[in-house]
Design an enzyme around this catalytic site. Structure first.
Site, PDB file in Angstrom:
ATOM      1  N   LYS A 116       9.571  -0.898  14.508  1.00  0.00           N
ATOM      2  CA  LYS A 116      10.159  -0.532  13.210  1.00  0.00           C
ATOM      3  C   LYS A 116      11.193   0.562  13.387  1.00  0.00           C
ATOM      4  O   LYS A 116      12.282   0.509  12.825  1.00  0.00           O
ATOM      5  CB  LYS A 116       9.053   0.025  12.287  1.00  0.00           C
ATOM      6  CG  LYS A 116       8.154  -0.992  11.648  1.00  0.00           C
ATOM      7  CD  LYS A 116       7.358  -0.264  10.561  1.00  0.00           C
ATOM      8  CE  LYS A 116       6.007  -0.872  10.330  1.00  0.00           C
ATOM      9  NZ  LYS A 116       5.129  -0.074   9.505  1.00  0.00           N
ATOM     10  N   GLU A 167      -4.887  -6.968  15.328  1.00  0.00           N
ATOM     11  CA  GLU A 167      -4.365  -5.655  14.912  1.00  0.00           C
ATOM     12  C   GLU A 167      -5.488  -4.617  14.966  1.00  0.00           C
ATOM     13  O   GLU A 167      -5.251  -3.436  15.174  1.00  0.00           O
ATOM     14  CB  GLU A 167      -3.760  -5.725  13.511  1.00  0.00           C
ATOM     15  CG  GLU A 167      -2.675  -4.683  13.289  1.00  0.00           C
ATOM     16  CD  GLU A 167      -1.916  -4.832  11.986  1.00  0.00           C
ATOM     17  OE1 GLU A 167      -2.555  -5.022  10.936  1.00  0.00           O
ATOM     18  OE2 GLU A 167      -0.682  -4.756  11.995  1.00  0.00           O
ATOM     19  N   GLU A 172      10.599  -4.698   4.407  1.00  0.00           N
ATOM     20  CA  GLU A 172      10.633  -6.124   4.048  1.00  0.00           C
ATOM     21  C   GLU A 172      10.277  -6.315   2.580  1.00  0.00           C
ATOM     22  O   GLU A 172      10.981  -6.997   1.828  1.00  0.00           O
ATOM     23  CB  GLU A 172       9.639  -6.937   4.896  1.00  0.00           C
ATOM     24  CG  GLU A 172       9.981  -7.060   6.370  1.00  0.00           C
ATOM     25  CD  GLU A 172       9.311  -6.002   7.220  1.00  0.00           C
ATOM     26  OE1 GLU A 172       9.061  -4.885   6.708  1.00  0.00           O
ATOM     27  OE2 GLU A 172       9.053  -6.288   8.413  1.00  0.00           O
ATOM     28  N   LYS A 225       0.839  -1.201   0.000  1.00  0.00           N
ATOM     29  CA  LYS A 225       0.000   0.000   0.000  1.00  0.00           C
ATOM     30  C   LYS A 225       0.879   1.259   0.000  1.00  0.00           C
ATOM     31  O   LYS A 225       0.708   2.140  -0.820  1.00  0.00           O
ATOM     32  CB  LYS A 225      -0.905  -0.034   1.245  1.00  0.00           C
ATOM     33  CG  LYS A 225      -1.862   1.119   1.331  1.00  0.00           C
ATOM     34  CD  LYS A 225      -2.826   0.921   2.496  1.00  0.00           C
ATOM     35  CE  LYS A 225      -3.536   2.206   2.845  1.00  0.00           C
ATOM     36  NZ  LYS A 225      -4.496   2.072   3.924  1.00  0.00           N
ATOM     37  N   HIS A 231      -4.845 -32.921  17.989  1.00  0.00           N
ATOM     38  CA  HIS A 231      -3.689 -33.668  18.488  1.00  0.00           C
ATOM     39  C   HIS A 231      -2.607 -32.741  19.016  1.00  0.00           C
ATOM     40  O   HIS A 231      -1.471 -33.154  19.213  1.00  0.00           O
ATOM     41  CB  HIS A 231      -3.142 -34.573  17.377  1.00  0.00           C
ATOM     42  CG  HIS A 231      -4.176 -35.545  16.890  1.00  0.00           C
ATOM     43  ND1 HIS A 231      -4.286 -36.827  17.377  1.00  0.00           N
ATOM     44  CD2 HIS A 231      -5.189 -35.385  16.003  1.00  0.00           C
ATOM     45  CE1 HIS A 231      -5.313 -37.433  16.784  1.00  0.00           C
ATOM     46  NE2 HIS A 231      -5.885 -36.577  15.941  1.00  0.00           N
ATOM     47  N   GLY A 282      -4.900  -1.979   5.211  1.00  0.00           N
ATOM     48  CA  GLY A 282      -4.083  -3.131   4.796  1.00  0.00           C
ATOM     49  C   GLY A 282      -4.763  -4.470   5.051  1.00  0.00           C
ATOM     50  O   GLY A 282      -4.901  -5.297   4.149  1.00  0.00           O
ATOM     51  N   ARG A 283      -5.224  -4.682   6.289  1.00  0.00           N
ATOM     52  CA  ARG A 283      -5.787  -6.000   6.612  1.00  0.00           C
ATOM     53  C   ARG A 283      -7.201  -6.178   6.061  1.00  0.00           C
ATOM     54  O   ARG A 283      -7.825  -7.214   6.265  1.00  0.00           O
ATOM     55  CB  ARG A 283      -5.741  -6.242   8.120  1.00  0.00           C
ATOM     56  CG  ARG A 283      -6.394  -5.166   8.951  1.00  0.00           C
ATOM     57  CD  ARG A 283      -6.000  -5.303  10.419  1.00  0.00           C
ATOM     58  NE  ARG A 283      -6.486  -4.197  11.235  1.00  0.00           N
ATOM     59  CZ  ARG A 283      -5.876  -3.016  11.355  1.00  0.00           C
ATOM     60  NH1 ARG A 283      -4.766  -2.775  10.676  1.00  0.00           N
ATOM     61  NH2 ARG A 283      -6.375  -2.078  12.121  1.00  0.00           N
TER      62      ARG A 283
HETATM   63  C1  G6Q Z   1      -2.608  -3.868   8.075  1.00  0.00           C
HETATM   64  C2  G6Q Z   1      -1.382  -3.194   8.389  1.00  0.00           C
HETATM   65  C3  G6Q Z   1      -0.130  -3.893   7.933  1.00  0.00           C
HETATM   66  C4  G6Q Z   1       0.264  -3.622   6.490  1.00  0.00           C
HETATM   67  C5  G6Q Z   1       1.707  -4.062   6.289  1.00  0.00           C
HETATM   68  C6  G6Q Z   1       2.184  -3.862   4.880  1.00  0.00           C
HETATM   69  O1  G6Q Z   1      -3.692  -3.414   8.275  1.00  0.00           O
HETATM   70  O2  G6Q Z   1      -1.453  -1.895   7.929  1.00  0.00           O
HETATM   71  O3  G6Q Z   1      -0.180  -5.278   8.135  1.00  0.00           O
HETATM   72  O4  G6Q Z   1      -0.599  -4.255   5.615  1.00  0.00           O
HETATM   73  O5  G6Q Z   1       2.527  -3.369   7.163  1.00  0.00           O
HETATM   74  O6  G6Q Z   1       2.108  -2.521   4.509  1.00  0.00           O
HETATM   75  P1  G6Q Z   1       2.254  -2.087   3.028  1.00  0.00           P
HETATM   76  O7  G6Q Z   1       1.147  -2.687   2.241  1.00  0.00           O
HETATM   77  O8  G6Q Z   1       2.203  -0.584   3.019  1.00  0.00           O
HETATM   78  O9  G6Q Z   1       3.576  -2.603   2.535  1.00  0.00           O
END
Ligand code: G6Q
Length: 543
Positions: free
Chosen positions: A509, A349, A209, A203, A381, A263-264
């Site tokens: 971070k 989250e 990463e 996003k 299990h 994001g989520r």
């Molecule tokens: C979700 C969070 C988080 C996000 C990641 C990746 O709601 O905001 O999990 O999706 O940190 O972020 P980017 O899509 O910006 O790389």
């Protein structure tokens, strides 16, 4: 959920009701199961094995009313800025709005942009799947590699895995998320660059990463096929065109989404491109339509018939009155094995917060529970021991399709028998008298019985929800995911928190950015004693 009339009423109800057992409730009312089961589309929700009676339910619905839940639900669908700390609307529901009606944010209809990107996803996924869009050397792109993390990974990963049965025969999907170089290395050694499409899903397009993994994959591809090949092998999913260009991906190869998609909550947006590529665009739309069906239900059904609302209220009942701050989700379905990890992010989250919308610190009630889970019967299990005989109950959601996509021999009947048996065992338990009788019948003498009998007792009275879907399809999966999204929002409304920000991931971070140069050089900044010592020792070990 500050103290209020409804909260005081619930306290009273807890004092009156909490010693009542599930077995007693069923003994008293032979219609209980029927009464507390909701059938909606291809989903059946049985919530009868939960600790409540009508008076408790009344008090829980009062709590919802007291928080103007109906109006707050509308606020979300209407694009109000309910993500207060980030001043954003929350409109993942607009991504699956097929009503033809407009949805406005700041006076602008967001639907034309959504439909434009959906059309672009359709054209592109069709072209890749048919072989019309090919790699730089003319080969069909059959390896789809999604590079993303968190919300840009878990949703597509969970959904593509769940819909494996719908994948095109020649397509293989890979997901690279972890900064651990192993994630990249293990994928790259399996694939042929000429047949690979990398999807960089981010996003913000600034996530360390994802960008590090994407750079490594880009170098690998350029080494094999040359710089010019990037345009055939890399696409981006992002809200940040500037950063995408800076990275070296042509804007024509970018699929955009917007700030009003968290994001989520983003698998329904361009972030779902890997899903469309794996299962085909029509199936991707079916997934969205399932979610839309749940959206309509959540928005329109009366609170007392509203599945996400009932789930949310029962969750609050356990979390804040019984003090059970944990919650397990167990799909009895191999394809859905990643659903618990996905829900873990969605729930924890979103609702793992301790500051209220009015900026007050929460000191007198609990918010989001710890969520965990795994696929049944495997987890029977492993951690089911604790569910049955641990010192406190863990409320469970069981999910199972009535019809399997792989009806082989008796497998599915055994699976069904197990899920029903687990829910029954958790609720009914086994008394000391039953254990003694059983041991006597098996020929044990009194001394032997005395030694073992307490270990064999099951307290029971452990609550669960049962969700039965007819079959696992894109539509039913979409319904299930949206159901959990709305459960989470409902709880956030009642806990008076912002379910759509995630400031809690920032501090780590920041500190990692401070520590990284210290690992790369002789420099050592001021930390706590333990961190300083660990940095020194790691440097020594690595030489
Ligand atoms: C979700 C969070 C988080 C996000 C990641 C990746 O709601 O905001 O999990 O999706 O940190 O972020 P980017 O899509 O910006 O790389």
């Amino acid at each position: 959920m500050p103290v209020s009339l409804a909260v005081a009423k619930l306290m009273e109800e807890y004092n009156r009701f909490s010693s009542t057992t599930l077995n007693e409730l069923f003994d008293k009312d032979e219609k209980r199961a029927e009464k507390y089961t909701i059938e909606f589309s291809d989903l059946m929700y049985d919530y009868s094995k939960n600790r409540f009676d009508d008076k408790v339910l009344d008090a829980l619905f009062d709590l919802a009313e007291e928080h103007n839940l109906k109006a707050r639900i509308n606020d979300m669908f209407e694009g109000k800025k309910i993500n207060v700390s980030e001043n954003r609307a929350v409109l993942h529901t607009a991504l699956r709005n097929f009503s033809g009606e407009s949805v406005y944010v700041d006076g602008k209809d967001v639907m034309p942009d959504i439909l434009r990107v959906q059309e672009k996803m359709k054209v592109f996924s069709d072209a890749v799947r048919s072989g019309e869009f090919r790699g730089a050397t003319g080969k069909k792109l059959t390896n789809i590699v999604n590079i993303g993390i968190g919300g840009s990974d878990l949703g597509p990963y969970m959904v593509t895995t769940a819909l494996r049965k719908y994948w095109a025969d020649d397509i293989e999907c890979y997901f690279i998320s972890n900064i651990d170089g192993t994630a990249c290395a293990e994928v790259l050694k399996r694939i042929n660059p000429e047949e690979t499409l990398f999807i960089v899903a981010s996003k913000t397009f600034t996530t360390i990463e994802t960008l590090t993994n994407a750079r490594t994959c880009r170098e690998w591809l350029v080494k094999a096929l040359g710089e010019d090949a990037v345009k055939n092998h890399f696409v981006a999913l992002s809200t940040n065109a500037k950063e995408v260009e800076k990275f070296g991906i042509d804007i024509n190869n970018m699929f955009e989404f917007w700030d009003f998609v968290g994001g989520r909550y983003s698998l329904w947006s361009a972030i779902g491109l890997s899903i469309a590529l794996a299962v085909g665009y029509d199936n991707f739309i079916e997934l969205l339509k399932g979610a839309e069906a749940m959206d309509i239900h959540f928005r329109n059904a009366p609170l007392r018939e509203n599945i996400p609302v009932i789930m949310a209220l029962l969750g609050i009942w356990y979390n804040d009155y019984y003090n059970l701050h944990r919650y397990a989700v167990i799909p009895y379905n191999q394809y859905m094995k990643f659903l618990p990890s996905y829900l873990q992010q969605l729930d924890m989250e979103s609702n793992g917060k301790s500051v209220r919308l009015d900026n007050k610190k929460i000191t007198d009630y609990a918010t989001g529970p710890v969520l965990f889970g795994g696929a049944g019967t495997d987890v029977q299990h492993s951690f089911f021991q604790l569910l049955h005989q641990g010192t406190a109950a863990v409320p469970v959601d069981f999910i199972i399709p009535a019809i399997s996509q792989n009806e082989t021999g008796k497998h599915h009947l055994i699976l069904l028998a197990n899920v029903l048996a687990q829910a029954e065992a958790l609720m009914k338990g086994k008394t000391l008298e039953e254990v003694e009788a059983e041991l006597r019948a098996s020929g044990k003498n009194e001394e032997e019985i005395e030694k073992i009998k307490y270990n064999k007792v099951f307290e029971g009275n452990r609550p669960s929800n049962m969700f039965i879907i007819k079959k696992l399809t894109p539509f039913t999966l979409g319904m299930l995911i949206a159901m959990y999204e709305h459960k989470v929002y409902t709880q956030g409304v009642i806990w008076e928190i912002d379910s759509f920000d995630q400031w809690g991931v920032e501090l780590g971070k920041q500190l990692a950015l401070k520590i990284l140069p210290e690992l790369e050089s002789d420099e050592l900044k001021k930390h706590d004693g333990s961190t300083e010592n660990l940095i020194k020792r790691i440097k020594q070990i690595r030489g």
